[in-house]
Scaffold this motif. Structure first.
Motif, PDB file in Angstrom:
ATOM      1  N   ALA A  43       0.845  -1.206   0.000  1.00 21.91           N
ATOM      2  CA  ALA A  43       0.000   0.000   0.000  1.00 21.91           C
ATOM      3  C   ALA A  43       0.876   1.251   0.000  1.00 21.91           C
ATOM      4  N   PRO A  44       0.411   2.331  -0.635  1.00 25.52           N
ATOM      5  CA  PRO A  44       1.178   3.582  -0.618  1.00 25.52           C
ATOM      6  C   PRO A  44       1.414   4.048   0.828  1.00 25.52           C
ATOM      7  N   PRO A  46       2.712   7.503   3.297  1.00 27.37           N
ATOM      8  CA  PRO A  46       2.683   8.967   3.176  1.00 27.37           C
ATOM      9  C   PRO A  46       4.065   9.619   3.262  1.00 27.37           C
ATOM     10  N   SER A  55       0.923   6.419  -4.891  1.00 27.31           N
ATOM     11  CA  SER A  55      -0.551   6.578  -4.725  1.00 27.31           C
ATOM     12  C   SER A  55      -1.265   6.724  -6.055  1.00 27.31           C
ATOM     13  N   ASP A  56      -0.596   7.334  -7.050  1.00 29.37           N
ATOM     14  CA  ASP A  56      -1.317   7.540  -8.307  1.00 29.37           C
ATOM     15  C   ASP A  56      -1.523   6.236  -9.087  1.00 29.37           C
ATOM     16  N   LEU A  58      -2.545   3.416  -7.454  1.00 33.34           N
ATOM     17  CA  LEU A  58      -3.496   2.607  -6.684  1.00 33.34           C
ATOM     18  C   LEU A  58      -4.834   2.370  -7.408  1.00 33.34           C
ATOM     19  N   GLN A  97      -8.282   5.753   4.871  1.00 36.47           N
ATOM     20  CA  GLN A  97      -8.061   5.609   3.427  1.00 36.47           C
ATOM     21  C   GLN A  97      -7.910   4.145   3.015  1.00 36.47           C
TER      22      GLN A  97
END
Ligand SMILES: [Fe+2]
Length: 283
Positions: A43-44, A46, A55-56, A58, A97
């Motif tokens: 998972a991305p 932060p 994240s882009d 996902l 999220q």
């Protein structure tokens, strides 16, 4: 090995630090006779990281995985998940999220253990130099303190935001071939592990037997060690076998051997996750 015991809930792809398209994993799973294939891209996170999913990517990852789940539904049980880091105050499977993604399952892993002098997070799941520098800069060079903090975090993860599956339970030993930094036989190590296993036993988590350290020749050992598996059996902790594949051909890597090891320890069943929830299969 009978067909129904081969499943894998821990594989990566070109979306994170693995190789190959998700569909190539599906094809390899069919060819190897897997009953279930769960995607668990990193998972991305932060902060900048070279091996987690940006994240882009996902949305495309989830869309592709969900399309394959439907397209192959008749032939293979495909589940859509993520390997989610547990970093206090930053991310866990309980984060809004992650919850919002409606995943079929999560693998929860402690990869990050502290901050370097400059503030960047470091992982014991990298090269030995990173571990050594991290222990020097976050724990004044004290490996025992670093290891105890690792198990404290795994304990907190399973107690506070339990994932479905615990990823590579003792990955802290990755660079500890030939007891380079600590001995698993020392009383303090055993007690840190046993305390964590008590928390696992009280949680709903499934413990994965991860063959990735052997398949990719990183630690050269199973996660977790056999004595930890014996302690897990004593506590009736459910287990499953995963290979932490980073290439499609690694999907069932070292499975036959892992099955024999588990049988020898005394395990008689594995726990899997299916479309309808958990199921137990005979070993
Ligand atoms: Fe991992």
């Amino acid at each position: 090995m009978t067909h129904n015991i081969i499943a894998n809930y821990h594989c990566h792809s070109r979306f994170d630090d693995g190789h190959g398209e998700l569909e190539e994993y599906v094809r390899a799973a069919l060819q190897k006779g897997l009953r279930t294939l769960g995607f668990a891209g990193h998972a991305p996170v932060p902060f900048p990281c070279t091996w987690t999913m940006p994240s882009d990517l996902l949305p495309e990852y989830l869309e592709t995985a969900r399309r394959l789940k439907i397209a192959y539904a008749e032939k293979l049980e495909v589940l859509v998940g993520l390997e989610v880091d547990y970093i206090p105050e930053l991310i866990s499977t309980a984060a809004a999220q992650i919850q919002a993604l409606n995943l079929d399952f999560t693998v929860g892993s402690v990869h990050f253990l502290g901050r370097l002098a400059g503030g960047e997070l470091w992982t014991p799941d990298g090269p030995a130099e990173e571990l050594e520098r991290g222990v020097r800069e976050s724990f004044a060079g004290d490996f025992r303190r670093a290891v105890e903090e690792y198990y404290r975090r795994v304990t907190a993860m399973v107690s506070e935001s339990p994932p479905d599956i615990i990823g590579h339970f003792d990955v802290i030993k990755k660079n500890n071939r030939v007891d380079k930094y600590f001995s698993e036989k020392s009383t303090w190590y055993r007690s840190a592990v046993e305390h964590t296993l008590d928390a696992v036993a009280a949680s709903p988590c499934i413990l994965e037997v991860n063959t990735g350290g052997i398949v990719r020749n990183t630690s050269g050992a199973l996660y977790p060690s056999e004595w930890i598996l014996a302690e897990s059996l004593r506590r009736e902790i459910p287990v499953m076998i995963n290979s932490d594949a980073h290439r499609p051909d690694q999907l069932d890597g070292y499975y036959k051997e892992a099955v024999s090891i588990l049988r020898e320890i005394g395990f008689r069943e594995l726990t899997q996750i299916g479309r309808e929830g958990r199921r137990r299969v005979r070993l």
